[in-house]
Design a protein around this motif. Structure first.
Motif, PDB file in Angstrom:
ATOM      1  N   GLU A 257      87.955  58.037 -58.276  1.00  0.00           N
ATOM      2  CA  GLU A 257      87.221  58.731 -57.022  1.00  0.00           C
ATOM      3  C   GLU A 257      86.220  58.657 -56.633  1.00  0.00           C
ATOM      4  OE1 GLU A 257      87.136  63.501 -57.026  1.00  0.00           O
ATOM      5  OE2 GLU A 257      89.047  62.818 -58.450  1.00  0.00           O
ATOM      6  N   LYS A 258      85.264  58.286 -57.677  1.00  0.00           N
ATOM      7  CA  LYS A 258      83.754  58.268 -57.687  1.00  0.00           C
ATOM      8  C   LYS A 258      83.034  57.124 -56.595  1.00  0.00           C
ATOM      9  CE  LYS A 258      80.759  57.188 -60.821  1.00  0.00           C
ATOM     10  NZ  LYS A 258      80.057  57.388 -62.159  1.00  0.00           N
ATOM     11  N   ALA A 261      84.420  57.594 -53.232  1.00  0.00           N
ATOM     12  CA  ALA A 261      83.360  57.857 -52.422  1.00  0.00           C
ATOM     13  C   ALA A 261      81.659  56.759 -52.457  1.00  0.00           C
ATOM     14  CB  ALA A 261      83.098  59.326 -52.952  1.00  0.00           C
ATOM     15  N   ARG A 264      82.975  54.509 -48.920  1.00  0.00           N
ATOM     16  CA  ARG A 264      82.912  55.019 -47.652  1.00  0.00           C
ATOM     17  C   ARG A 264      81.891  55.155 -47.211  1.00  0.00           C
ATOM     18  NH1 ARG A 264      87.649  60.003 -50.296  1.00  0.00           N
ATOM     19  NH2 ARG A 264      89.308  58.610 -49.699  1.00  0.00           N
TER      20      ARG A 264
END
Length: 347
Positions: A257-258, A261, A264
């Protein structure tokens, strides 16, 4: 009609000098790691090599164990040297390597004199060549004295079977030692091939960039796309079954997840620069001229065209660099080659 390379190809990219040597490389090198084995149609391989050549890429990176099976990439490239690229050998820089496992036997891995020399002989036979331009020790071998590995590289140059020699995935300390040994023997250590990306900056924290710059050793980075994490494929998350989601990938499950991010946020920087995320990754890794070239893979000619287009914009403002640093500032777990840098020197 017989294919002929683009006659204007040498004007398409600005070559970079390899450290203090007289050799110049195209800023992008086509790597034959994953798309030149028996699992890929030969005509697709031919198309990739032709496209790379037409775009001005003059450097090709192989290793004894590239395939699958091991040796297939060199054999296939040898077929292209004898056909499509016949008569153009002097326009190419061809590199190969040995160090990772080639076969099950005790002499098919590491850094021994026996393995490095016999492996190069086999590589030359597979490619139909008398010599390669660059021969690398593919990884440090803590079980073999570094003096033995460097003596083998020196003797290979003396034999005429390689014009330049290099190392890959060596720490800054071991790189300095390898350079010292080869210098005493009378052979320059011309090039280091490290993993490097916005998500994997070990060559900065380890001091390798400064060491290579000080000693006049060129660098040819690999995995600028962070094993696909910076390819743009994961902007919507990590799909089940993807390489980044599998066991043994460069992306630990608890980091997914990190990392998405982070990717992105980097993509936002790329968009403001008018680039794709992969183009940003390549431009950033080439921002320092001590990085002579980047080894890239491709499965489609269009990827090569897009990658070469990144070379049109490799300048960064201080604000852009600072923003990238603030985004990509936690890279633990991304560098899958960290284990290969086990020091050959005693503490």
């Amino acid at each position: 009609m017989t294919w002929q390379p683009n006659p204007d190809r040498f004007d398409l990219v600005q070559h970079r000098r390899l450290g203090n040597s007289g050799l110049q490389l195209s800023p992008l090198t086509l790597g034959l790691w994953q798309n030149f084995g028996e699992n890929v149609a030969f005509e697709r391989q031919r198309e990739l090599v032709r496209t790379a050549t037409d775009l001005g890429i003059t450097s090709f990176d192989l290793a004894n164990n590239y395939g699958p099976p091991a040796g297939a990439a060199e054999s296939h490239f040898g077929r292209l040297l004898a056909s499509d690229l016949a008569g153009h050998r002097d326009d190419l820089v061809i590199a190969t390597k040995a160090g990772w496992r080639m076969g099950p036997g005790p002499y098919q891995f590491g850094g021994s004199r026996k393995y490095l020399i016999s492996s190069l002989d086999a590589s030359l036979a597979r490619m139909g060549l008398d010599y390669v331009d660059i021969y690398y020790h593919h990884r440090p071998d803590p079980e073999t004295p570094i003096e033995e590995s460097m003596q083998a590289l020196h003797d290979i140059v003396r034999s005429g079977k390689a014009l330049y020699v290099g190392i890959s995935s060596y720490s800054a300390a071991d790189t300095r030692r390898a350079h010292e040994i080869l210098a005493d023997l009378g052979t320059p250590l011309s090039v280091h091939q490290p993993s490097y990306s916005m998500l994997n900056r070990w060559i900065e924290s380890d001091g390798l960039v400064e060491t290579c710059g000080e000693l006049g050793i060129g660098m040819v980075g690999f995995t600028a796309m962070a094993q696909g994490l910076l390819s743009g494929k994961y902007l919507d998350g990590v799909p089940e079954g993807s390489r980044a989601a599998t066991d043994g990938s460069t992306l630990p499950a608890d980091e997914a997840e990190k990392t998405v991010a982070t990717v992105r946020a980097l993509n936002s920087v790329a968009e403001r620069r008018g680039q794709s995320l992969p183009q940003l990754a390549l431009a950033w890794a080439l921002r320092d001229t001590r990085m002579t070239s980047l080894t890239i893979g491709a499965s489609r000619p269009e990827q090569l065209e897009q990658n070469v287009a990144a070379l049109a914009n490799i300048e960064f403002t201080d604000d852009e660099l600072a923003e990238i640093d603030s985004i990509a500032n936690d890279t633990e777990g991304i560098d899958r080659w960290a284990g290969a840098r086990t020091s050959t020197q005693e503490a």
